[in-house]
Design a protein around this motif. Sequence first.
Motif, PDB file in Angstrom:
ATOM      1  N   ARG A 143      56.809   8.820   9.807  1.00  0.00           N
ATOM      2  CA  ARG A 143      57.263  10.004  10.545  1.00  0.00           C
ATOM      3  C   ARG A 143      58.526  10.602   9.947  1.00  0.00           C
ATOM      4  NH1 ARG A 143      60.968   8.864  14.900  1.00  0.00           N
ATOM      5  NH2 ARG A 143      61.646   6.702  14.904  1.00  0.00           N
ATOM      6  N   HIS A 144      59.085   9.926   8.948  1.00  0.00           N
ATOM      7  CA  HIS A 144      60.188  10.483   8.171  1.00  0.00           C
ATOM      8  C   HIS A 144      59.745  10.583   6.719  1.00  0.00           C
ATOM      9  CE1 HIS A 144      62.347   8.426  11.577  1.00  0.00           C
ATOM     10  NE2 HIS A 144      62.840   9.638  11.652  1.00  0.00           N
ATOM     11  N   ASN A 145      60.410  11.436   5.969  1.00  0.00           N
ATOM     12  CA  ASN A 145      60.043  11.551   4.563  1.00  0.00           C
ATOM     13  C   ASN A 145      60.922  10.667   3.683  1.00  0.00           C
ATOM     14  OD1 ASN A 145      62.494  12.958   4.477  1.00  0.00           O
ATOM     15  ND2 ASN A 145      61.739  14.366   2.891  1.00  0.00           N
ATOM     16  N   HIS A 146      61.696   9.794   4.307  1.00  0.00           N
ATOM     17  CA  HIS A 146      62.622   8.966   3.552  1.00  0.00           C
ATOM     18  C   HIS A 146      62.608   7.523   4.051  1.00  0.00           C
ATOM     19  CE1 HIS A 146      64.833  10.717   6.983  1.00  0.00           C
ATOM     20  NE2 HIS A 146      65.328   9.497   7.097  1.00  0.00           N
ATOM     21  N   HIS A 147      62.913   6.633   3.148  1.00  0.00           N
ATOM     22  CA  HIS A 147      63.185   5.237   3.489  1.00  0.00           C
ATOM     23  C   HIS A 147      64.684   5.119   3.749  1.00  0.00           C
ATOM     24  CE1 HIS A 147      63.436   0.817   3.082  1.00  0.00           C
ATOM     25  NE2 HIS A 147      64.493   1.059   2.325  1.00  0.00           N
ATOM     26  N   VAL A 148      65.064   4.417   4.807  1.00  0.00           N
ATOM     27  CA  VAL A 148      66.478   4.287   5.141  1.00  0.00           C
ATOM     28  C   VAL A 148      66.863   2.813   5.180  1.00  0.00           C
ATOM     29  CG1 VAL A 148      66.026   4.341   7.626  1.00  0.00           C
ATOM     30  CG2 VAL A 148      68.305   4.901   6.780  1.00  0.00           C
ATOM     31  N   PHE A 149      68.031   2.505   4.663  1.00  0.00           N
ATOM     32  CA  PHE A 149      68.546   1.135   4.676  1.00  0.00           C
ATOM     33  C   PHE A 149      69.284   0.923   6.000  1.00  0.00           C
ATOM     34  CE2 PHE A 149      71.518  -2.268   3.546  1.00  0.00           C
ATOM     35  CZ  PHE A 149      70.651  -3.169   2.941  1.00  0.00           C
ATOM     36  N   GLN A 150      68.545   0.463   6.998  1.00  0.00           N
ATOM     37  CA  GLN A 150      69.083   0.391   8.356  1.00  0.00           C
ATOM     38  C   GLN A 150      70.339  -0.461   8.514  1.00  0.00           C
ATOM     39  OE1 GLN A 150      66.073  -0.552  11.264  1.00  0.00           O
ATOM     40  NE2 GLN A 150      65.100   1.439  11.066  1.00  0.00           N
ATOM     41  N   PRO A 151      70.506  -1.574   7.781  1.00  0.00           N
ATOM     42  CA  PRO A 151      71.721  -2.370   7.971  1.00  0.00           C
ATOM     43  C   PRO A 151      73.027  -1.610   7.736  1.00  0.00           C
ATOM     44  CG  PRO A 151      70.081  -3.665   6.813  1.00  0.00           C
ATOM     45  CD  PRO A 151      69.554  -2.266   6.892  1.00  0.00           C
ATOM     46  N   LEU A 152      72.959  -0.482   7.021  1.00  0.00           N
ATOM     47  CA  LEU A 152      74.177   0.283   6.768  1.00  0.00           C
ATOM     48  C   LEU A 152      74.262   1.571   7.578  1.00  0.00           C
ATOM     49  CD1 LEU A 152      74.677  -0.106   2.905  1.00  0.00           C
ATOM     50  CD2 LEU A 152      75.829  -1.312   4.766  1.00  0.00           C
ATOM     51  N   LEU A 174      60.675 -15.344  14.059  1.00  0.00           N
ATOM     52  CA  LEU A 174      61.557 -14.904  12.979  1.00  0.00           C
ATOM     53  C   LEU A 174      62.384 -13.717  13.457  1.00  0.00           C
ATOM     54  CD1 LEU A 174      59.201 -15.089   9.860  1.00  0.00           C
ATOM     55  CD2 LEU A 174      60.886 -16.755  10.634  1.00  0.00           C
ATOM     56  N   PRO A 175      63.632 -13.620  13.025  1.00  0.00           N
ATOM     57  CA  PRO A 175      64.509 -12.526  13.480  1.00  0.00           C
ATOM     58  C   PRO A 175      64.113 -11.191  12.874  1.00  0.00           C
ATOM     59  CG  PRO A 175      65.604 -13.814  11.788  1.00  0.00           C
ATOM     60  CD  PRO A 175      64.321 -14.536  12.096  1.00  0.00           C
ATOM     61  N   GLY A 176      64.550 -10.129  13.515  1.00  0.00           N
ATOM     62  CA  GLY A 176      64.265  -8.784  13.030  1.00  0.00           C
ATOM     63  C   GLY A 176      65.255  -8.358  11.964  1.00  0.00           C
ATOM     64  N   LEU A 177      65.161  -8.948  10.789  1.00  0.00           N
ATOM     65  CA  LEU A 177      66.084  -8.680   9.697  1.00  0.00           C
ATOM     66  C   LEU A 177      65.359  -8.010   8.541  1.00  0.00           C
ATOM     67  CD1 LEU A 177      67.969 -12.116   9.582  1.00  0.00           C
ATOM     68  CD2 LEU A 177      68.735 -10.013  10.699  1.00  0.00           C
ATOM     69  N   ALA A 178      66.130  -7.281   7.733  1.00  0.00           N
ATOM     70  CA  ALA A 178      65.553  -6.617   6.566  1.00  0.00           C
ATOM     71  C   ALA A 178      64.930  -7.627   5.617  1.00  0.00           C
ATOM     72  CB  ALA A 178      66.625  -5.799   5.857  1.00  0.00           C
ATOM     73  N   GLN A 179      65.580  -8.769   5.431  1.00  0.00           N
ATOM     74  CA  GLN A 179      65.065  -9.752   4.489  1.00  0.00           C
ATOM     75  C   GLN A 179      63.748 -10.341   4.963  1.00  0.00           C
ATOM     76  OE1 GLN A 179      67.213 -13.549   4.263  1.00  0.00           O
ATOM     77  NE2 GLN A 179      68.593 -12.813   5.855  1.00  0.00           N
ATOM     78  N   VAL A 180      63.535 -10.446   6.275  1.00  0.00           N
ATOM     79  CA  VAL A 180      62.251 -10.939   6.797  1.00  0.00           C
ATOM     80  C   VAL A 180      61.145  -9.952   6.454  1.00  0.00           C
ATOM     81  CG1 VAL A 180      60.937 -11.516   8.866  1.00  0.00           C
ATOM     82  CG2 VAL A 180      63.320 -12.261   8.658  1.00  0.00           C
TER      83      VAL A 180
END
Length: 432
Positions: free
Chosen positions: A32-41, A309-315
């Motif tokens: 639904r977005h045209n971009h990937h976003v790095f949520q942790p930042l 498992l936690p909701g983390l980017a690395q997972v």
Amino acid sequence: MSGVVIVGAGFGGLEVARALGKADIGATVIDRHNHHVFQPLLYQVATAALSATDIAEPIRKVLRDYPSIQVLYGRVVDIDLTARRVSLDDGSQITFDTLVLAAGAVPSYFGRTDWADFAPGLKTIEDARKLRSSLLRCFELAERSSDAAEQARLMTIAVIGGGPTGVEMAGSIAELSRHTLTRDFRNVRPGTTRVILIEAGDRMLGGFDARLSDYARQRLKKLGVEIRTRQRVEAIDATSITVSGETIPVGAVVWAAGVMASDLAAKTGGELDRGGRVRVDRYLRVKGHENIFALGDMALCLDDGGNPLPGLAQVAKQQGIYLGRALTAKPSDTVPIEAFVYRSRGNTAIIGRHAAVFESSSFRLKGWVAWMTWAVVHVYLLVGFQHRVQVALQWLWRYLTYERGARLIVEDATESSHKEPVAAQTSTSLKD
């Protein structure tokens, strides 16, 4: 159109798409977005430390080297399991042979959806920009006010939730007000801003070792953050919050207390947990469906000990790499695909300038060393080499000078919660 359909271009979805693209296997990525976003930042965009473009990359650019991958801009609203097709918000439908659900999560208000208007969460670039505008608007309006009580209200910021996001937000807001903005105003003193961190549990960073939690508490107190544990939010409106019976006038509220998986998880017919995540097996398959997989925040995936498992980017990233390898395996391969195993790289949370906590299964770090570990890990995970360089240079500049460059109030004509005029306007030529 049939083949593999991937819903969501977060960490997990992108890794699956890359693997399929390298193997020249056809797939369609829908987001639904045209971009990937790095949520942790995202919190650093919300507190004016970084610009939105520093932590986002167009999906088409990320996947443009893979001709077999089709990218569609749209929102999936329904899944027909019998017909094997997904429906988009514009009425179009796409059929699939294999479906990968990686649509992430949204803020959860535990049944109080009316709070969303007054206490925005932080899951998208739009959320971060609105939060940044809301925070900066508070200082601008306080500067114009001649009422001491109103100035105090506007310069009181509440952060709800004492997990990593809440801790990072509270620390960053405190630094923004006490260091970056302190010389920019004449009628108010940003250094006196009251930042309140509210946690219903016994302590902040409940998932970390108690000693690291205590260290984080001490560091936040040094930044001037007021910490309230074992207290629950009972009401939120446009100008105040009520916490354990006490009503506190506030200028802005940030919600970091919980998330709920995308509602697409429920459309699989699988077993859901309280957070709306659908249970998957050790191969990331939704129970009862050999051709439907779920990743990241949408998946209830258990470790060897039976813990989610936690909701983390690395997972999500590891799950995407694993599933990509599984989907590209050839029938002639003699080595069977083993069950997914998550290998933790450690959990971390930044507290402020050169202060963080880092915890892995074998060691724990705190202070400057943990901050450097956090910075290196996050820069490495950013999509796009140019973004890694940009963010690294900006962090170095910010570390040396306390300056923040993205202090823009971006007006949104659809916002109705703030009726006051805003003194600062932005130029369309500036990077946001």
